[in-house]
Enzyme design. Structure first.
Site, PDB file in Angstrom:
ATOM      1  CG  HIS A   1     -11.725  42.282  69.518  1.00 17.97           C
ATOM      2  ND1 HIS A   1     -12.861  42.021  70.259  1.00 17.97           N
ATOM      3  CD2 HIS A   1     -10.923  43.028  70.340  1.00 17.97           C
ATOM      4  CE1 HIS A   1     -12.754  42.565  71.459  1.00 17.97           C
ATOM      5  NE2 HIS A   1     -11.569  43.190  71.516  1.00 17.97           N
TER       6      HIS A   1
ATOM      7  CD  GLU B   1     -11.334  31.724  78.044  1.00 16.88           C
ATOM      8  OE1 GLU B   1     -12.419  32.045  78.575  1.00 16.88           O
ATOM      9  OE2 GLU B   1     -11.266  30.953  77.054  1.00 16.88           O
TER      10      GLU B   1
ATOM     11  CE1 TYR C   1     -11.549  45.891  78.872  1.00 17.05           C
ATOM     12  CE2 TYR C   1     -13.190  45.688  77.142  1.00 17.05           C
ATOM     13  CZ  TYR C   1     -11.944  45.380  77.653  1.00 17.05           C
ATOM     14  OH  TYR C   1     -11.121  44.541  76.959  1.00 17.05           O
TER      15      TYR C   1
END
Length: 376
Positions: free
Chosen positions: A157, A251, A272
């Site tokens: 990330h 999104e 997950y």
């Protein structure tokens, strides 16, 4: 109020502003449309970002830490490596990421890059933004405009995309670095944010948190997970961003000044492991996405199509799918996705998308290279 969750594999639900769930109008057209591709730049492993220079050549970022210059006018296509890049921390999802030209590039020559860097506090790396100029195949006048802290050895990330708006502000994204319990909701910490700077790296005086004690003054919006698509709407000037959700719940958001986009408090996905993401209830000011995907498509790259070369796509959005390996055409009406269509099914992991100065759409596909979208 309990965390807003979605626990179905059916595609595309939305939540209205009043909080009532309803099925979206849009549906995924499983039929691949009548497009194919031409391979333009072969043998690029992870073409994270790309831009066109005024002479028609391209700069392509390779996540492994190479900046590729491709000149289609050279015999056979001339692909060379730009020298004098910054030191790049290559780990997991991190490396050399996005690239963008200054809106007045022809006059000032500034090129902007995001990459993972070991500079600063702590072991590992975090996302940095720099600008530089290109001279004789080398980066010169390198300036670090922003460096997220602290560093982390996590490979997750980093973000990251760069976009200028129509007022000349520079937006860029940094993912939450896998620290959802710390970073996205805390404006005193980097990560899980969209940032806004002036083109020289200074802080705009009307940024939303410039007067907040200990806040990161460059933050423009927060509460995001891992944003790998960003584009300015060609008519409204709004900055649109998509981000990866967890298991489900990718999104699309329209970025508002000071907006809180809810991660990890509002999410349409699960852990997950399949368990519920259990956080305290959403606050009224948290902003719902205009669109989300369940199951996740793992979106990367994003462009509004304005070119007359693609009448069926014009005025709509293209988004790449890493997970399902196709290019998605999202039909827009009144700022909403009302229909989804597949293009180039099974082409590979789509990482980046741009509309070239010639009006064609160029797509960076992992382990393939850069291709051009053409009609059959």
């Amino acid at each position: 109020m309990k965390t807003i969750q979605l626990y179905t594999i059916s595609l595309l639900f939305m939540v209205s502003a009043c909080g009532q769930q309803k099925r979206n109008k849009e549906s995924l057209d499983e039929k691949t449309l009548a497009f194919e591709y031409e391979l333009i730049v072969p043998d690029v492993n992870v073409p994270w970002g790309m831009v066109f220079l005024p002479d028609g050549s391209m700069l392509i970022t390779e996540r492994s830490g190479e900046l590729i210059h491709f000149n289609p006018e050279a015999s056979g296509g001339n692909k060379t490596k730009i020298e004098n890049l910054p030191e790049i921390y290559v780990r997991g999802q991190g490396g050399l990421m996005d690239i963008e030209l200054h809106p007045n590039y022809k006059k000032n020559g500034w090129i902007y890059l995001t990459y993972a860097s070991e500079a600063g506090e702590g072991e590992g790396g975090n996302t940095a933004l720099m600008r530089a100029k290109l001279k004789n195949g080398s980066l010169v006048q390198k300036e670090i405009l922003y460096k997220a802290e602290p560093n982390s050895t996590s490979g997750r990330h980093f973000g990251s995309r760069i976009e200028f708006d129509d007022k000349g502000y520079l937006f860029f994204t940094i993912g939450g670095r896998g620290k959802r319990e710390l970073n996205p909701q805390d404006i005193t910490r980097d990560g899980g944010k969209t940032y806004r700077l002036n083109d020289d790296g200074s802080i705009p005086q009307d940024n939303p948190f410039v007067d907040e004690p200990n806040a990161k003054k460059a933050i423009f919006a927060y509460g995001q997970r891992n944003q790998q698509g960003m584009a300015m709407h060609p008519e409204t000037g709004e900055i649109w961003i998509h981000e990866h959700g967890p298991m489900g719940g990718d999104e699309i958001n329209i970025i508002k000044k000071g907006g809180n986009y809810g991660w990890p408090i509002i999410t349409y996905g699960q852990n997950y492991s399949g368990t519920e993401i259990d956080y305290p209830g959403a606050e009224p000011e948290m902003i719902e996405p205009i669109h989300y995907w369940v199951p996740s498509i793992a979106p990367s790259g994003m462009v509004f199509v304005t070119s007359e070369k693609y009448p069926h796509l014009q005025g709509n959005l293209l988004v790449g799918s890493l997970k399902f390996q196709y290019l998605e055409h999202d039909v827009l009406e009144n700022g909403k996705v009302v229909k989804r269509e597949k293009l180039l099914e099974d082409i590979g992991r789509v990482r980046s998308i741009v509309q070239g100065p010639d009006g064609f759409i160029y797509i960076g596909v992992e382990s393939l290279g850069v291709v051009r979208l053409v009609k059959k």
